[in-house]
Design a protein around this motif. Structure first.
Motif, PDB file in Angstrom:
ATOM      1  N   ALA A  10       0.844  -1.195   0.000  1.00 29.96           N
ATOM      2  CA  ALA A  10       0.000   0.000   0.000  1.00 29.96           C
ATOM      3  C   ALA A  10       0.881   1.247   0.000  1.00 29.96           C
ATOM      4  CB  ALA A  10      -0.912   0.009   1.226  1.00 29.96           C
ATOM      5  N   ALA A  11       0.479   2.238  -0.773  1.00 27.78           N
ATOM      6  CA  ALA A  11       1.168   3.533  -0.796  1.00 27.78           C
ATOM      7  C   ALA A  11       0.248   4.583  -0.182  1.00 27.78           C
ATOM      8  CB  ALA A  11       1.532   3.923  -2.226  1.00 27.78           C
ATOM      9  N   ILE A  12       0.766   5.317   0.796  1.00 27.69           N
ATOM     10  CA  ILE A  12       0.025   6.454   1.356  1.00 27.69           C
ATOM     11  C   ILE A  12       0.639   7.722   0.786  1.00 27.69           C
ATOM     12  CG2 ILE A  12      -0.739   7.634   3.437  1.00 27.69           C
ATOM     13  CD1 ILE A  12      -0.229   5.092   5.011  1.00 27.69           C
ATOM     14  N   ILE A  13      -0.152   8.457   0.022  1.00 26.66           N
ATOM     15  CA  ILE A  13       0.324   9.696  -0.593  1.00 26.66           C
ATOM     16  C   ILE A  13      -0.010  10.851   0.343  1.00 26.66           C
ATOM     17  CG2 ILE A  13       0.181  11.180  -2.616  1.00 26.66           C
ATOM     18  CD1 ILE A  13      -0.855   8.701  -4.166  1.00 26.66           C
ATOM     19  N   ASP A  14       1.017  11.438   0.913  1.00 31.00           N
ATOM     20  CA  ASP A  14       0.882  12.490   1.926  1.00 31.00           C
ATOM     21  C   ASP A  14       0.828  13.856   1.240  1.00 31.00           C
ATOM     22  OD1 ASP A  14       1.116  14.294   3.991  1.00 31.00           O
ATOM     23  OD2 ASP A  14       2.996  13.485   4.783  1.00 31.00           O
ATOM     24  N   LEU A  15      -0.344  14.502   1.297  1.00 30.89           N
ATOM     25  CA  LEU A  15      -0.509  15.841   0.719  1.00 30.89           C
ATOM     26  C   LEU A  15      -0.610  16.923   1.798  1.00 30.89           C
ATOM     27  CD1 LEU A  15      -3.019  15.251  -2.243  1.00 30.89           C
ATOM     28  CD2 LEU A  15      -0.518  15.125  -2.233  1.00 30.89           C
ATOM     29  N   TYR A  16      -0.183  16.612   3.012  1.00 29.93           N
ATOM     30  CA  TYR A  16      -0.321  17.575   4.109  1.00 29.93           C
ATOM     31  C   TYR A  16       0.766  18.655   4.113  1.00 29.93           C
ATOM     32  CZ  TYR A  16      -4.249  15.314   6.407  1.00 29.93           C
ATOM     33  OH  TYR A  16      -5.506  14.831   6.701  1.00 29.93           O
TER      34      TYR A  16
END
Length: 277
Positions: A10-16
Motif C-alpha cells: 500500500a502507498a500512502i500519498i501524503d498531501l499535508y
C-alpha cells in the motif's frame, strides 16, 4: 505462515505538506489493524508528494491519497501536482488494460477536491466559513448500493474538516465520466446554500470522500481540545452542540462505526483478489 503469503503493498500519498494532522497516523493505524485482523502480508510506504515530490511507483496494489491544507485550485500547474496526475493517469491506464490485478485508489478530502476539479464534476470554491465537526451525511440512491458503505445507516456520521467545498454537481460530466454521487452534506433547511458532495465513486477502482473516513476518537479529542476549533464550533453551533459532539466521540454508531467501516471495506475490496492462501 504469514511470511509465505504474497506481499500486498500500500502507498500512502501524503498531501499535508507538514501541516499538523491526525490523518497520517490514522491511515497507518487502519492498515496495521487490517493486517492483524485478516492475517495478510500487508506493508505500506509513505510518500511526501506535496512537500518533497516523492511519488510512488506502479508497483503498489492500493493507494491512499490524503487530505491537506490550502486551496485545491491554486496548485494547478505545480510540479507536485503534475507528478500526481501522471501517477493517477498511469494507474487508470493500468486498470483499463487487460491486467488481471487492478489497483484501487482512495481520495480523501483535499485529494477528492482535486479529482472533482480535474474531472469538472462540480464547482470547487471556498466556503463562507470552515466546516468542522461531526455531522450526518445523507446517501443518494447510488450511495445506498455502494459496497464501501455496507454496515452504515442513512444518514451516517462523519468528521468534516474543510475550508473548501465541491458543490453543484455537473450532471453531464457525471454521465460522461461514469462517476456516481454517493452522499451529500447534512441537510440545512434554514441555510439557502447548496449542499456539498461528500462522496463519489469516480470509477470502479477510484473512490473518494470529502469527509475524513480515517478520523477516530483519539484524533478528534485532540482537535476538540484546540481552542481555535472549540471556538469555531461554539460560535457556529453553540455550546450544547459542542458538548454533544464531544460526547458522541465514543458512541459506537457514530464516527467509531464510520472509522471501522469505510476504509476497511475499501481495503477488502481492493485486496480480496490478491489474498491468496
Amino acid at each position: 505462515m504469514q511470511t509465505d503469503k504474497p506481499e500486498i503493498k500500500a502507498a500512502i500519498i501524503d498531501l499535508y505538506e507538514d501541516y499538523p494532522n491526525q490523518g497520517m497516523r490514522s491511515f497507518q493505524d487502519l492498515l496495521k489493524q487490517y493486517k492483524a485482523k485478516h492475517n495478510v502480508n500487508l506493508t505500506y510506504q509513505i510518500f511526501d508528494l506535496r512537500g518533497k515530490n516523492e511519488v510512488p511507483s506502479l508497483d503498489f496494489d492500493v493507494y491512499i491519497s490524503s487530505g491537506g491544507p490550502g486551496s485545491p485550485i491554486d496548485s494547478e500547474g505545480t510540479e507536485w501536482e503534475r507528478q500526481y496526475w501522471d501517477l493517477i493517469d498511469a494507474i487508470d491506464t493500468h486498470n483499463q488494460s487487460d491486467a488481471i490485478q487492478k489497483k484501487h485508489v482512495l481520495f480523501v478530502c483535499h485529494s477528492f477536491q482535486l479529482m472533482c476539479r480535474r474531472l469538472k464534476l462540480g464547482d470547487v470554491n471556498m466556503r463562507n466559513a470552515e466546516s468542522f465537526g461531526i455531522f450526518p451525511t445523507h446517501l443518494t440512491e447510488d450511495g445506498k448500493n455502494e459496497v464501501l458503505f455496507e454496515g452504515l445507516a442513512d444518514p451516517f456520521y462523519i468528521v468534516d474538516s474543510r475550508e473548501w467545498q465541491v458543490i453543484n454537481p455537473n450532471e453531464q460530466r457525471f454521465e460522461e465520466t461514469g462517476a456516481q454521487l454517493l452522499s451529500l452534506e447534512k441537510e440545512r433547511p434554514h441555510v439557502p446554500l447548496p449542499r456539498a458532495m461528500m462522496a463519489i465513486r469516480f470509477n470502479k477502482y477510484f473512490f473518494g470522500t470529502q469527509f475524513h473516513p480515517e478520523a477516530d476518537p483519539e484524533g478528534m479529542k485532540i482537535h476538540f481540545a484546540d481552542d481555535e476549533k472549540k471556538e469555531l464550533i461554539i460560535n457556529e453551533y453553540g455550546q450544547a452542540r459542542y458538548d454533544d459532539m464531544l460526547n458522541s466521540l465514543a458512541h459506537p454508531d457514530k464516527i467509531v462505526l464510520t472509522h471501522q467501516t469505510i476504509i476497511p471495506n475499501f481495503l477488502y475490496q481492493a485486496l480480496q483478489s490478491l489474498q491468496e492462501e
